[in-house]
Each structure stands twice: as structure tokens, then as C-alpha cells.
Design a protein around this motif. Structure first.
Motif, PDB file in Angstrom:
ATOM      1  N   ALA A   1      35.744  34.795  41.536  1.00 58.67           N
ATOM      2  CA  ALA A   1      36.202  36.184  41.673  1.00 58.67           C
ATOM      3  C   ALA A   1      35.888  36.768  43.047  1.00 58.67           C
ATOM      4  CB  ALA A   1      35.579  37.044  40.570  1.00 58.67           C
ATOM      5  N   LEU A   2      34.660  36.554  43.539  1.00 54.32           N
ATOM      6  CA  LEU A   2      34.277  37.156  44.813  1.00 54.32           C
ATOM      7  C   LEU A   2      35.096  36.582  45.971  1.00 54.32           C
ATOM      8  CD1 LEU A   2      32.415  39.032  46.368  1.00 54.32           C
ATOM      9  CD2 LEU A   2      30.738  37.174  46.505  1.00 54.32           C
ATOM     10  N   ILE A   3      35.233  35.251  46.017  1.00 54.77           N
ATOM     11  CA  ILE A   3      36.001  34.613  47.089  1.00 54.77           C
ATOM     12  C   ILE A   3      37.467  35.020  47.014  1.00 54.77           C
ATOM     13  CG2 ILE A   3      36.745  32.398  48.049  1.00 54.77           C
ATOM     14  CD1 ILE A   3      34.156  31.203  47.005  1.00 54.77           C
ATOM     15  N   GLU A   4      38.033  34.998  45.796  1.00 50.97           N
ATOM     16  CA  GLU A   4      39.435  35.375  45.626  1.00 50.97           C
ATOM     17  C   GLU A   4      39.670  36.810  46.054  1.00 50.97           C
ATOM     18  OE1 GLU A   4      40.009  34.648  41.534  1.00 50.97           O
ATOM     19  OE2 GLU A   4      40.573  32.538  41.792  1.00 50.97           O
ATOM     20  N   SER A   5      38.725  37.678  45.751  1.00 45.82           N
ATOM     21  CA  SER A   5      38.873  39.089  46.103  1.00 45.82           C
ATOM     22  C   SER A   5      38.961  39.268  47.621  1.00 45.82           C
ATOM     23  CB  SER A   5      37.694  39.886  45.546  1.00 45.82           C
ATOM     24  OG  SER A   5      37.769  41.237  45.939  1.00 45.82           O
ATOM     25  N   TRP A   6      38.089  38.584  48.363  1.00 41.39           N
ATOM     26  CA  TRP A   6      38.102  38.697  49.818  1.00 41.39           C
ATOM     27  C   TRP A   6      39.355  38.068  50.419  1.00 41.39           C
ATOM     28  CZ3 TRP A   6      35.346  41.649  52.949  1.00 41.39           C
ATOM     29  CH2 TRP A   6      34.146  42.180  52.473  1.00 41.39           C
ATOM     30  N   VAL A   7      39.735  36.898  49.906  1.00 41.37           N
ATOM     31  CA  VAL A   7      40.921  36.214  50.444  1.00 41.37           C
ATOM     32  C   VAL A   7      42.179  37.044  50.198  1.00 41.37           C
ATOM     33  CG1 VAL A   7      42.402  34.185  50.202  1.00 41.37           C
ATOM     34  CG2 VAL A   7      39.914  33.912  50.260  1.00 41.37           C
ATOM     35  N   CYS A   8      42.341  37.551  48.973  1.00 44.95           N
ATOM     36  CA  CYS A   8      43.527  38.361  48.657  1.00 44.95           C
ATOM     37  C   CYS A   8      43.531  39.662  49.448  1.00 44.95           C
ATOM     38  CB  CYS A   8      43.566  38.660  47.157  1.00 44.95           C
ATOM     39  SG  CYS A   8      43.900  37.215  46.127  1.00 44.95           S
ATOM     40  N   HIS A   9      42.349  40.201  49.701  1.00 45.00           N
ATOM     41  CA  HIS A   9      42.273  41.436  50.489  1.00 45.00           C
ATOM     42  C   HIS A   9      42.700  41.187  51.933  1.00 45.00           C
ATOM     43  CE1 HIS A   9      40.857  45.329  51.846  1.00 45.00           C
ATOM     44  NE2 HIS A   9      40.118  44.739  52.775  1.00 45.00           N
ATOM     45  N   LEU A  10      42.279  40.046  52.497  1.00 41.08           N
ATOM     46  CA  LEU A  10      42.608  39.736  53.881  1.00 41.08           C
ATOM     47  C   LEU A  10      44.064  39.328  54.067  1.00 41.08           C
ATOM     48  CD1 LEU A  10      39.411  37.728  54.931  1.00 41.08           C
ATOM     49  CD2 LEU A  10      40.030  40.061  55.627  1.00 41.08           C
ATOM     50  N   LEU A  11      44.588  38.533  53.113  1.00 43.66           N
ATOM     51  CA  LEU A  11      45.937  37.987  53.274  1.00 43.66           C
ATOM     52  C   LEU A  11      47.033  38.877  52.706  1.00 43.66           C
ATOM     53  CD1 LEU A  11      45.326  34.199  52.451  1.00 43.66           C
ATOM     54  CD2 LEU A  11      45.406  35.322  54.696  1.00 43.66           C
ATOM     55  N   PHE A  12      46.745  39.560  51.595  1.00 43.98           N
ATOM     56  CA  PHE A  12      47.796  40.301  50.888  1.00 43.98           C
ATOM     57  C   PHE A  12      47.505  41.792  50.762  1.00 43.98           C
ATOM     58  CE2 PHE A  12      47.421  35.999  48.970  1.00 43.98           C
ATOM     59  CZ  PHE A  12      48.553  35.448  49.549  1.00 43.98           C
ATOM     60  N   GLY A  13      46.378  42.242  51.283  1.00 41.56           N
ATOM     61  CA  GLY A  13      46.064  43.663  51.215  1.00 41.56           C
ATOM     62  C   GLY A  13      45.709  44.152  49.842  1.00 41.56           C
ATOM     63  N   SER A  14      45.287  43.246  48.968  1.00 43.62           N
ATOM     64  CA  SER A  14      44.910  43.648  47.619  1.00 43.62           C
ATOM     65  C   SER A  14      43.629  44.471  47.650  1.00 43.62           C
ATOM     66  CB  SER A  14      44.700  42.406  46.740  1.00 43.62           C
ATOM     67  OG  SER A  14      45.880  41.623  46.713  1.00 43.62           O
ATOM     68  N   PRO A  15      43.439  45.346  46.644  1.00 38.69           N
ATOM     69  CA  PRO A  15      42.196  46.141  46.598  1.00 38.69           C
ATOM     70  C   PRO A  15      40.985  45.219  46.531  1.00 38.69           C
ATOM     71  CG  PRO A  15      43.815  47.005  45.049  1.00 38.69           C
ATOM     72  CD  PRO A  15      44.365  45.706  45.563  1.00 38.69           C
ATOM     73  N   LEU A  16      39.956  45.585  47.252  1.00 39.18           N
ATOM     74  CA  LEU A  16      38.750  44.770  47.301  1.00 39.18           C
ATOM     75  C   LEU A  16      37.913  45.027  46.066  1.00 39.18           C
ATOM     76  CD1 LEU A  16      37.292  42.747  49.115  1.00 39.18           C
ATOM     77  CD2 LEU A  16      36.022  44.650  50.101  1.00 39.18           C
ATOM     78  N   GLY A  17      37.586  43.970  45.337  1.00 38.08           N
ATOM     79  CA  GLY A  17      36.781  44.082  44.126  1.00 38.08           C
ATOM     80  C   GLY A  17      36.470  42.713  43.609  1.00 38.08           C
ATOM     81  N   ILE A  18      35.429  42.581  42.794  1.00 40.63           N
ATOM     82  CA  ILE A  18      34.994  41.269  42.322  1.00 40.63           C
ATOM     83  C   ILE A  18      35.269  41.095  40.849  1.00 40.63           C
ATOM     84  CG2 ILE A  18      33.183  41.100  44.055  1.00 40.63           C
ATOM     85  CD1 ILE A  18      31.161  41.836  41.883  1.00 40.63           C
ATOM     86  N   GLU A  19      35.912  42.091  40.206  1.00 41.13           N
ATOM     87  CA  GLU A  19      36.168  41.926  38.788  1.00 41.13           C
ATOM     88  C   GLU A  19      37.244  40.885  38.568  1.00 41.13           C
ATOM     89  OE1 GLU A  19      36.689  44.596  40.525  1.00 41.13           O
ATOM     90  OE2 GLU A  19      38.606  45.518  40.124  1.00 41.13           O
ATOM     91  N   ASP A  20      37.193  40.275  37.402  1.00 38.34           N
ATOM     92  CA  ASP A  20      38.163  39.241  37.054  1.00 38.34           C
ATOM     93  C   ASP A  20      39.500  39.870  36.757  1.00 38.34           C
ATOM     94  OD1 ASP A  20      38.648  36.367  36.219  1.00 38.34           O
ATOM     95  OD2 ASP A  20      39.248  37.440  34.406  1.00 38.34           O
ATOM     96  N   ALA A  21      40.561  39.115  36.987  1.00 36.45           N
ATOM     97  CA  ALA A  21      41.922  39.634  36.779  1.00 36.45           C
ATOM     98  C   ALA A  21      42.127  40.097  35.356  1.00 36.45           C
ATOM     99  CB  ALA A  21      42.944  38.556  37.133  1.00 36.45           C
ATOM    100  N   HIS A  22      41.477  39.457  34.384  1.00 31.88           N
ATOM    101  CA  HIS A  22      41.667  39.843  32.986  1.00 31.88           C
ATOM    102  C   HIS A  22      41.064  41.217  32.716  1.00 31.88           C
ATOM    103  CE1 HIS A  22      43.423  36.303  31.125  1.00 31.88           C
ATOM    104  NE2 HIS A  22      42.713  35.579  31.976  1.00 31.88           N
ATOM    105  N   ASP A  23      40.053  41.600  33.499  1.00 33.10           N
ATOM    106  CA  ASP A  23      39.396  42.864  33.247  1.00 33.10           C
ATOM    107  C   ASP A  23      40.164  44.036  33.821  1.00 33.10           C
ATOM    108  OD1 ASP A  23      37.376  41.488  32.035  1.00 33.10           O
ATOM    109  OD2 ASP A  23      36.185  41.273  33.873  1.00 33.10           O
ATOM    110  N   HIS A  24      41.208  43.787  34.616  1.00 30.14           N
ATOM    111  CA  HIS A  24      41.955  44.883  35.220  1.00 30.14           C
ATOM    112  C   HIS A  24      42.686  45.709  34.184  1.00 30.14           C
ATOM    113  CE1 HIS A  24      42.169  42.599  39.320  1.00 30.14           C
ATOM    114  NE2 HIS A  24      40.953  43.018  39.003  1.00 30.14           N
ATOM    115  N   HIS A  25      42.942  45.152  33.032  1.00 24.85           N
ATOM    116  CA  HIS A  25      43.759  45.826  32.027  1.00 24.85           C
ATOM    117  C   HIS A  25      42.914  46.446  30.926  1.00 24.85           C
ATOM    118  CE1 HIS A  25      47.204  43.908  33.911  1.00 24.85           C
ATOM    119  NE2 HIS A  25      46.489  42.794  33.921  1.00 24.85           N
TER     120      HIS A  25
END
Length: 294
Positions: free
Chosen positions: A238-262
Motif C-alpha cells: 500500500a505505501l509503495i503503491e501510494s507513492w508511485v501512483c501519486h508521482l505517476l498519475f497524480g492520485s491522492p497520497l495515502g496508504i490505505e488499501d484500495a478496498h478501504d476506499h469504499h
């Protein structure tokens, strides 16, 4: 490599990578897979109302990855069903989990210490399936790296990718549960594992296949046992994915799992207790419905 030679880790990895999966490891895989099927809302009611539909769902849980991979590679999707011993073993597990008197078999395999052992054994099979899928695709498409990755990914998480079709067999339609939209940890790990095994097949990863199988199995088994013991459905990535997606795709920075977003955050006044998995919540709902019916 001198250290590995002294400790004989290369020989251990070689032996481990060639260890037969049937029947012990495959049995554990079938037990855990069908156990998760029973956790699904309405699965027990379907088994009483339509045992055939329940059995088909169980077979998808056990062999869905083979079916999907065969379709992708132009092989008959029912080709794996010529393995009578596997079909009989999976069918026996399905019957015992759903219809054993007093739920004795279910209670035994759902007992946490036993379940942790079975979960670890299941991850051994998952890693072998990923490696076998990449190897199979490598022979059919020698330079098709993307095909190797996709095939290994499907072999490792095919049952999750077919979850919507399996739900239809139970009379449920929940498109929002699409595994591609909300990838669980095993699905993500299968994708990353497929990439690693593809790099190894292409001789771009300076490690033997047997050692990679051993190391990836160790990572998967340790992660799943830890997550199951803590009743967690988060992701070590989660932590690595959060940083990578934030840098490459501008996604919101956060360490929660994708399943917890809903899911809404728990109330501040709620008492502290270990988080329950989706499977445990579904099981609790089923038990409450049974009590009301009585």
C-alpha cells in the motif's frame, strides 16, 4: 553466492521447486478456496436449494485460474477437468464443508491455527501456478513478455478475476466487486509475481527459477498468514503503491488499501476491537439469519 553454496540453499530451493503439489498442497488449496466460498453471503442457502450450482461455484473457486488461462491460450476451457483425482478431491472437500454433519469438518478447518497452516500451504500452490503460467506462455510466445505476465497473473488470481461470473451462478450481480477495479492483496501479488517470473524467463533477473519460487513462496505465505492471523485485508504494497501512483498519475497520497476506499471510517466512540474480514462478517450475517429462521 558462496554463502548460498555453504548453506546449501540452492539445493533446498531446487528440491522445494520440484516438490509434488498433489495431494497435500492441492488439498489445502481446495479447502481454503471452498472455505471462502462458504463465507460468501447466501452461499449456504444456495447449497441447500441448488447443490449443482453450489458445486459449480466450488469448482470455479478451485479451477477458475486454469479455465481462464486455457481460454486465453486457445486451449479447451474444460481441459483441466480430465484430472479425475483433482475433481474428486475438490468435490469431496466441497461436500464436507457444506454438508458434513454438525459442521464438524468446517469447524475443524476454520479453527484459526489449522486455517493458518492451510493458508500457508495454499500460497505454495499459488506461486507454482504463477511460475507454470509464465513458463507455458514463454514456450508458446517466446518474446511475448506481456502475454507471459498476463498468463501468470491469471494463473495466480483467476478465481478472483472470475468472481462476477461465479456470483451469477449464485444469483448475485455485484459489478462493483470487480477484482480489476478493487484488487485484493493476492491479486496484486500475483501480478507482481508474474512480472518477476517473466523477467527471470527472459534472463533479465540474476536468480534461478527455483530460488525465485522459494523466495516468492516465503513472502506470500508469511504475508497471508500474518494478515489472516490479524484479520486484516490490507496490503504490504500500500505505501509503495501510494507513492508511485501519486508521482505517476497524480492520485491522492495515502496508504490505505484500495478496498478501504469504499467503506466509511469507524466512529470515534466505537470500542477498539480487531478488524474483521469480509468472510467473517458474511459468516456472522448468515448465522444471525439462521437463528431468526429458527
Amino acid at each position: 553466492m558462496d554463502v548460498l553454496d555453504v548453506l546449501n540453499l540452492g539445493e533446498i530451493a531446487q528440491y522445494f521447486s520440484k516438490m509434488a503439489m498433489f495431494p497435500v498442497f492441492d488439498l489445502a488449496y481446495y479447502i481454503v478456496s471452498i472455505l471462502y466460498l462458504k463465507y460468501e453471503p447466501g452461499a449456504v442457502e444456495v447449497s441447500r436449494r441448488s447443490p449443482v450450482a453450489s458445486w459449480l461455484c466450488a469448482m470455479l473457486y478451485c479451477f477458475g485460474s486454469y479455465i481462464l488461462a486455457d481460454i486465453m491460450l486457445g486451449v479447451s476451457p474444460i481441459d483441466y477437468f480430465h484430472n479425475n483425482s483433482h475433481i474428486l478431491l475438490a468435490s469431496a472437500v466441497w461436500y464436507l464443508i457444506f454438508f458434513c454433519p454438525l459442521n464438524l469438518f468446517y469447524k475443524c478447518v476454520a479453527f484459526l491455527p489449522v486455517k493458518l497452516v492451510l493458508v500457508a500451504l495454499k500460497e505454495v500452490v499459488r506461486t507454482r501456478k504463477i511460475a507454470a503460467g509464465v513458463h507455458h506462455a514463454h514456450h508458446a510466445y517466446h518474446h511475448g513478455w506481456l502475454i507471459m505476465v498476463i498468463t501468470g497473473y491469471v494463473k495466480g488470481s483467476g478465481v478472483a478475476l472470475m468472481s462476477n461470473f461465479e456470483q451469477l451462478l449464485r444469483g448475485v450481480w455485484k459489478p462493483e466487486t470487480n477484482e480489476v477495479l478493487n484488487m485484493s492483496f493476492p491479486t496484486k501479488a500475483s501480478l507482481y509475481g508474474a512480472i518477476l517470473f517473466t523477467l527471470q524467463e527472459a534472463n533479465l533477473l540474476p536468480v534461478s527459477k527455483s530460488m525465485l519460487i522459494c523466495l516468492f513462496t516465503l513472502f506470500m505465505a508469511t504475508s497471508k498468514v500474518f494478515m489472516t492471523a490479524r484479520h486484516s485485508h490490507g496490503s504490504p504494497f500500500a505505501l509503495i503503491e501510494s507513492w508511485v501512483c501519486h508521482l505517476l498519475f497524480g492520485s491522492p497520497l495515502g496508504i490505505e488499501d484500495a478496498h478501504d476506499h469504499h467503506h466509511p471510517a469507524p466512529a470515534a466512540a466505537a470500542p477498539l476491537s480487531p478488524a474483521k474480514t469480509k468472510e467473517e462478517l458474511s459468516e456472522g450475517t448468515r448465522k444471525r439469519k439462521s437463528k431468526k429462521a429458527e
